[in-house]
Design a protein around this motif. Structure first.
Motif, short mmCIF file in Angstrom:
data_model
loop_
_atom_site.label_atom_id
_atom_site.label_comp_id
_atom_site.label_asym_id
_atom_site.label_seq_id
_atom_site.Cartn_x
_atom_site.Cartn_y
_atom_site.Cartn_z
N LEU A 1 0.81 -1.22 0.00
CA LEU A 1 0.00 0.00 0.00
C LEU A 1 0.84 1.28 0.00
N SER A 2 2.17 1.15 -0.09
CA SER A 2 3.02 2.34 0.02
C SER A 2 2.74 3.35 -1.10
N ASP A 3 2.53 2.85 -2.33
CA ASP A 3 2.21 3.77 -3.43
C ASP A 3 0.85 4.41 -3.23
N ALA A 4 -0.11 3.59 -2.76
CA ALA A 4 -1.46 4.12 -2.53
C ALA A 4 -1.43 5.21 -1.46
N ILE A 5 -0.58 5.06 -0.46
CA ILE A 5 -0.48 6.05 0.61
C ILE A 5 0.01 7.38 0.04
N VAL A 6 0.99 7.32 -0.86
CA VAL A 6 1.53 8.54 -1.47
C VAL A 6 0.44 9.28 -2.23
N PHE A 7 -0.35 8.56 -3.02
CA PHE A 7 -1.39 9.22 -3.81
C PHE A 7 -2.56 9.64 -2.94
N ALA A 8 -2.78 8.95 -1.82
CA ALA A 8 -3.80 9.40 -0.87
C ALA A 8 -3.40 10.74 -0.27
N VAL A 9 -2.11 10.93 -0.05
CA VAL A 9 -1.61 12.22 0.44
C VAL A 9 -1.91 13.32 -0.57
N LEU A 10 -1.72 13.02 -1.86
CA LEU A 10 -2.04 14.01 -2.90
C LEU A 10 -3.51 14.40 -2.86
N ILE A 11 -4.37 13.41 -2.73
CA ILE A 11 -5.81 13.69 -2.68
C ILE A 11 -6.15 14.57 -1.48
N LEU A 12 -5.57 14.25 -0.32
CA LEU A 12 -5.85 15.03 0.88
C LEU A 12 -5.35 16.47 0.73
N VAL A 13 -4.17 16.63 0.12
CA VAL A 13 -3.63 17.98 -0.08
C VAL A 13 -4.54 18.78 -1.00
N LEU A 14 -5.00 18.15 -2.09
CA LEU A 14 -5.87 18.86 -3.03
C LEU A 14 -7.20 19.23 -2.39
N ILE A 15 -7.65 18.43 -1.43
CA ILE A 15 -8.92 18.73 -0.75
C ILE A 15 -8.73 19.82 0.30
N ILE A 16 -7.70 19.67 1.13
CA ILE A 16 -7.51 20.56 2.28
C ILE A 16 -6.82 21.87 1.88
N LYS A 17 -5.70 21.76 1.15
CA LYS A 17 -4.93 22.95 0.77
C LYS A 17 -4.41 22.78 -0.66
N PRO A 18 -5.24 23.09 -1.64
CA PRO A 18 -4.86 22.84 -3.04
C PRO A 18 -3.57 23.51 -3.49
N THR A 19 -3.19 24.60 -2.83
CA THR A 19 -1.97 25.31 -3.22
C THR A 19 -0.71 24.67 -2.66
N GLY A 20 -0.83 23.66 -1.80
CA GLY A 20 0.33 23.03 -1.21
C GLY A 20 0.87 23.80 -0.01
N ILE A 21 1.96 23.30 0.55
CA ILE A 21 2.50 23.87 1.79
C ILE A 21 2.97 25.31 1.59
N LEU A 22 3.77 25.55 0.56
CA LEU A 22 4.31 26.89 0.31
C LEU A 22 3.72 27.56 -0.91
N GLY A 23 2.69 26.96 -1.50
CA GLY A 23 2.07 27.53 -2.68
C GLY A 23 1.24 28.77 -2.34
N LYS A 24 1.11 29.64 -3.33
CA LYS A 24 0.34 30.87 -3.14
C LYS A 24 -0.93 30.82 -3.97
N LYS A 25 -2.00 31.30 -3.39
CA LYS A 25 -3.26 31.38 -4.13
C LYS A 25 -3.21 32.61 -5.06
N VAL A 26 -3.45 32.37 -6.33
CA VAL A 26 -3.40 33.44 -7.31
C VAL A 26 -4.78 33.70 -7.86
N ARG A 27 -5.18 34.97 -7.84
CA ARG A 27 -6.48 35.35 -8.40
C ARG A 27 -6.32 35.74 -9.86
N GLU A 28 -7.18 35.21 -10.68
CA GLU A 28 -7.13 35.53 -12.10
C GLU A 28 -8.27 36.48 -12.46
N LYS A 29 -7.93 37.53 -13.22
CA LYS A 29 -8.95 38.46 -13.65
C LYS A 29 -9.68 37.89 -14.86
N VAL A 30 -10.96 38.02 -14.86
CA VAL A 30 -11.79 37.50 -15.94
C VAL A 30 -12.31 38.67 -16.77
#
Length: 318
Positions: free
Chosen positions: A289-318
């Motif tokens: 399950l080691s590979d599954a755990i890694v991808f589960a971490v990705l899913i959790l990050v995208l749900i909880i904090k999509p920008t990642g640990i040091l990522g910045k939220k960028v607003r786009e003008k429409v």
């Protein structure tokens, strides 16, 4: 009952418990060191992803296969031409740098104004092209890779914990590269051009920055780092075949997202954390399950904090 035999039995029980705790702690420390080794390699690969995405806003999923190309260049340089391991790594860096520039010019530059889906499909196509080209050139049989690292191992806790030379080199090299890359981006003219292009391509072009040259330089640096990562990866896990870089490349992409894609320190942090999570998950939860755990971490990050640990939220003008 205060017989000598009972007192001696208590001593033996305490010694057994102490031995069990020592063994458990040693296994954890060994897993942590192995995770740092794995994570340092992921961090180097993730730097390529995060730089290309940060500047060109595209995901180069062929990046993992550049690692494989670098591994084969090093292998045949050492075995067929008897070239020094360090010189072989330098040759691989040059070859992969040129390969990265060619890939960008041929596959990605014509799609500069295309949709993200078109670029993604092209990246997958380039990945399979490199894999199948390696299959035709080198065959499907894995080869035994000779480590390029000539650093002695370090034993701790009476030999219960071993820090391999490959782990030492991987960790030190990744730290030095992250520091050097951060200085390059923030202190040099080319690095500041990368920052400007990552913020706004059109404004950067109006300021006289050559967009095409900046993006090509980004691919060149990322691909050169992939060759170094390939040398460290194949030294730590001495088996090389045409799919060697596929799974590490995907996990490094997870690390880049985890740390905040587009951030160089984030790639380092994400790589280290993913490596530690994978190794400890394999040891304490399940190897399957080691590979599954890694991808589960990705899913959790995208749900909880999509920008990642040091990522910045960028607003786009429409």
């Amino acid at each position: 009952d205060r017989s000598p035999s009972r007192g001696l039995g208590d001593v033996y029980k305490r010694q057994d418990r102490k031995g069990e705790w020592t063994m458990t702690a040693s296994l954890f420390v060994q897993g942590l060191i192995n995770g740092l080794n794995q994570g340092a390699i992921y961090a180097l690969i993730a730097l390529g992803y995060t730089m290309v995405y940060g500047v060109a806003k595209m995901l180069n999923f062929a990046h993992g296969d550049v690692i494989m190309v670098g591994g084969y260049v090093i292998f045949y340089s050492m075995t067929s031409f008897s070239i020094n391991p360090y010189l072989s790594v330098l040759i691989a860096v040059i070859v992969c740098t040129v390969l990265g520039i060619v890939i960008e010019k041929v596959a990605y530059k014509p799609l500069r104004q295309a949709t993200s889906l078109s670029v993604l499909i092209t990246a997958i196509g380039v990945s399979y092209f490199l894999q199948n080209s390696a299959l035709l050139l080198f065959g499907e049989k894995p080869v035994n890779f000779t480590s390029v690292v000539n650093v002695p191992s370090i034993s701790l806790f009476d030999g219960q914990v071993v820090i391999t030379g490959e782990a030492i080199v991987a960790i030190v090299v990744s730290i030095l590269i992250v520091i050097g890359l951060s200085l390059f981006i923030n202190k040099t003219k080319s690095g500041r051009a990368m920052l400007a292009v990552s913020e706004d391509k059109d404004a950067a072009q109006l300021m006289g920055i050559n967009i095409n040259r900046t993006i090509s330089l980004t691919f060149a640096i990322g691909s050169g780092l992939a060759a170094i990562a390939g040398a460290l990866l194949c030294s730590a896990y001495p088996t090389l075949q045409n799919t060697t870089g596929a799974m590490p490349g995907i996990k490094a992409f997870v690390a880049a997202v985890f740390g905040g894609i587009g951030s160089v320190p984030g790639a380092m942090i994400g790589g280290i954390l993913i490596g530690v999570i994978e190794i400890l998950g394999r040891a304490y939860i399940s190897p399957q399950l080691s590979d599954a755990i890694v991808f589960a971490v990705l899913i959790l990050v995208l749900i909880i904090k999509p920008t990642g640990i040091l990522g910045k939220k960028v607003r786009e003008k429409v």
